[in-house]
Design an enzyme around this catalytic site. Sequence first.
Site, PDB file in Angstrom:
ATOM      1  N   ARG A  60       0.856  -1.181   0.000  1.00 42.40           N
ATOM      2  CA  ARG A  60       0.000   0.000   0.000  1.00 42.40           C
ATOM      3  C   ARG A  60       0.896   1.237   0.000  1.00 42.40           C
ATOM      4  O   ARG A  60       2.104   1.142   0.189  1.00 42.40           O
ATOM      5  CB  ARG A  60      -1.006   0.013   1.163  1.00 42.40           C
ATOM      6  CG  ARG A  60      -0.694  -0.738   2.407  1.00 42.40           C
ATOM      7  CD  ARG A  60       0.392  -0.134   3.256  1.00 42.40           C
ATOM      8  NE  ARG A  60       0.169   1.278   3.491  1.00 42.40           N
ATOM      9  CZ  ARG A  60       1.142   2.133   3.691  1.00 42.40           C
ATOM     10  NH1 ARG A  60       2.404   1.751   3.678  1.00 42.40           N
ATOM     11  NH2 ARG A  60       0.883   3.406   3.902  1.00 42.40           N
ATOM     12  N   GLY A  61       0.278   2.389  -0.226  1.00 44.57           N
ATOM     13  CA  GLY A  61       1.042   3.613  -0.452  1.00 44.57           C
ATOM     14  C   GLY A  61       1.114   3.864  -1.948  1.00 44.57           C
ATOM     15  O   GLY A  61       1.500   2.976  -2.720  1.00 44.57           O
ATOM     16  N   ALA A  62       0.744   5.066  -2.369  1.00 47.89           N
ATOM     17  CA  ALA A  62       0.578   5.340  -3.802  1.00 47.89           C
ATOM     18  C   ALA A  62       1.812   5.004  -4.645  1.00 47.89           C
ATOM     19  O   ALA A  62       1.693   4.300  -5.654  1.00 47.89           O
ATOM     20  CB  ALA A  62       0.162   6.794  -4.001  1.00 47.89           C
ATOM     21  N   ARG A 103      -7.212  -0.387  -7.136  1.00 51.98           N
ATOM     22  CA  ARG A 103      -7.448   0.732  -6.211  1.00 51.98           C
ATOM     23  C   ARG A 103      -7.747   1.968  -7.059  1.00 51.98           C
ATOM     24  O   ARG A 103      -6.957   2.304  -7.943  1.00 51.98           O
ATOM     25  CB  ARG A 103      -6.212   1.032  -5.339  1.00 51.98           C
ATOM     26  CG  ARG A 103      -5.681  -0.074  -4.448  1.00 51.98           C
ATOM     27  CD  ARG A 103      -6.448  -0.350  -3.176  1.00 51.98           C
ATOM     28  NE  ARG A 103      -6.732   0.755  -2.299  1.00 51.98           N
ATOM     29  CZ  ARG A 103      -5.996   1.113  -1.239  1.00 51.98           C
ATOM     30  NH1 ARG A 103      -4.885   0.475  -0.940  1.00 51.98           N
ATOM     31  NH2 ARG A 103      -6.390   2.092  -0.453  1.00 51.98           N
ATOM     32  N   GLN A 203      -2.229   2.111  10.010  1.00 52.07           N
ATOM     33  CA  GLN A 203      -0.920   2.193   9.356  1.00 52.07           C
ATOM     34  C   GLN A 203       0.071   3.016  10.165  1.00 52.07           C
ATOM     35  O   GLN A 203       1.274   2.735  10.157  1.00 52.07           O
ATOM     36  CB  GLN A 203      -1.056   2.800   7.954  1.00 52.07           C
ATOM     37  CG  GLN A 203      -1.862   1.957   6.977  1.00 52.07           C
ATOM     38  CD  GLN A 203      -3.301   2.431   6.883  1.00 52.07           C
ATOM     39  OE1 GLN A 203      -3.912   2.808   7.888  1.00 52.07           O
ATOM     40  NE2 GLN A 203      -3.869   2.402   5.690  1.00 52.07           N
ATOM     41  N   ASP A 244      -2.149  10.688  -2.342  1.00 53.47           N
ATOM     42  CA  ASP A 244      -2.459   9.689  -3.359  1.00 53.47           C
ATOM     43  C   ASP A 244      -2.871  10.326  -4.679  1.00 53.47           C
ATOM     44  O   ASP A 244      -2.802   9.682  -5.714  1.00 53.47           O
ATOM     45  CB  ASP A 244      -3.564   8.760  -2.857  1.00 53.47           C
ATOM     46  CG  ASP A 244      -3.040   7.799  -1.801  1.00 53.47           C
ATOM     47  OD1 ASP A 244      -2.842   6.625  -2.133  1.00 53.47           O
ATOM     48  OD2 ASP A 244      -2.818   8.232  -0.657  1.00 53.47           O
ATOM     49  N   LYS A 255      -4.863   9.693   2.992  1.00 56.56           N
ATOM     50  CA  LYS A 255      -5.571   8.769   3.877  1.00 56.56           C
ATOM     51  C   LYS A 255      -6.632   9.499   4.706  1.00 56.56           C
ATOM     52  O   LYS A 255      -6.417  10.607   5.168  1.00 56.56           O
ATOM     53  CB  LYS A 255      -4.569   8.081   4.800  1.00 56.56           C
ATOM     54  CG  LYS A 255      -5.160   7.030   5.723  1.00 56.56           C
ATOM     55  CD  LYS A 255      -5.926   5.965   4.946  1.00 56.56           C
ATOM     56  CE  LYS A 255      -5.068   5.253   3.927  1.00 56.56           C
ATOM     57  NZ  LYS A 255      -5.859   4.324   3.074  1.00 56.56           N
TER      58      LYS A 255
END
Length: 353
Positions: A60-62, A103, A203, A244, A255
């Site tokens: 995860r994480g753009a 996503r 997170q 993102d 987020k």
Amino acid sequence: MSSTQSNHTHTFQPSEFSPIRWTNHTLELLDQRILPLASEWLTFTDAVSVAAAIREMIVRGAPAIGITAAYGVVLSALQHRSSLEQGDHQAILADIQTLADSRPTAINLFWALDKMKAALAKNSIETLAQQAIQIHQQDIMFCHQIGEHGASLLPVQSRVYTHCNAGALATGGHGTALGVIRTAFKQNKIEHVYAGETRPWLQGARLTSWELTQENIPTTLVTEGAAGHTMKTNEVDWVIVGADRITADGSAANKIGTYNLAILAKYHGCKVMVAAPSSTFDLSIQSGADIPIEQRPPEEVTRYKEHQIAPSEVVATNPSFDVTPAELIDAIVTERGVILAPNKEKLKAHFEA
């Protein structure tokens, strides 16, 4: 699912920590769902399972999502080698669409897939592998540049608040928001970091606090509801977050909970920094109102892992992101430099320079 090896092997394992490894045409991802209690690397050899890994937040994480998807395209090309060599891209393009659907909010995903689509024209697995590795290498370099530019804004003895995880785990390595913090800490500018827990996936609690404590950066974990109290009583200088997607007017999707922090920061006199590479900008979207916001399963709110924590009949909403308008952002930092008090004209000038 196994894949046929090519005659040449492209391997990329960064010299510094990264949650993504590419070895012998095999993708390995650090399972971020189980950190910090366990460290397990999972192996992927086909694009469909890579899309599932993105959707299920193994990665995860753009920026990390974009890098992972790029390697997923290489795996698709390996699986459909004979079609690729004949110039038939239909099966690979179908896998690219599956990756794109994993996503919806992180623009880096679509940016990386567009680059891989362009590389498809060569009908070469080697070209695709080289492109994916370049995306990975470039992200690490950009994170270090973002770190330098962002750290230049921080005074000595800075007390900063960060949200979610925008560190090495969310990127190719080093991180965006945590890249700024890491660089500033090496410059002896960081006195203390407050890490917001970041519900419902935690997170901040699981990942950011783990990254910071690994490097002995003074860190306090803060519950979501204590953010305002922390700003009021601990004189936080900067809220530093990743993004993102950033629109043409400087609005930033990040987020869920980031918008709340920006409002609290404005009231308490804290500055807000958004740290992100150029691939996070979507200048085709004019305002944050047009950013698609991912709605994740309500069970992520009503349950924690296998434990039910809310009445089974209750309705829960679970947006994964919110949008912070540009007027609440003091600085956007990219690998190119700093945009102070961002707006449409300043973003345009930043990318034209």
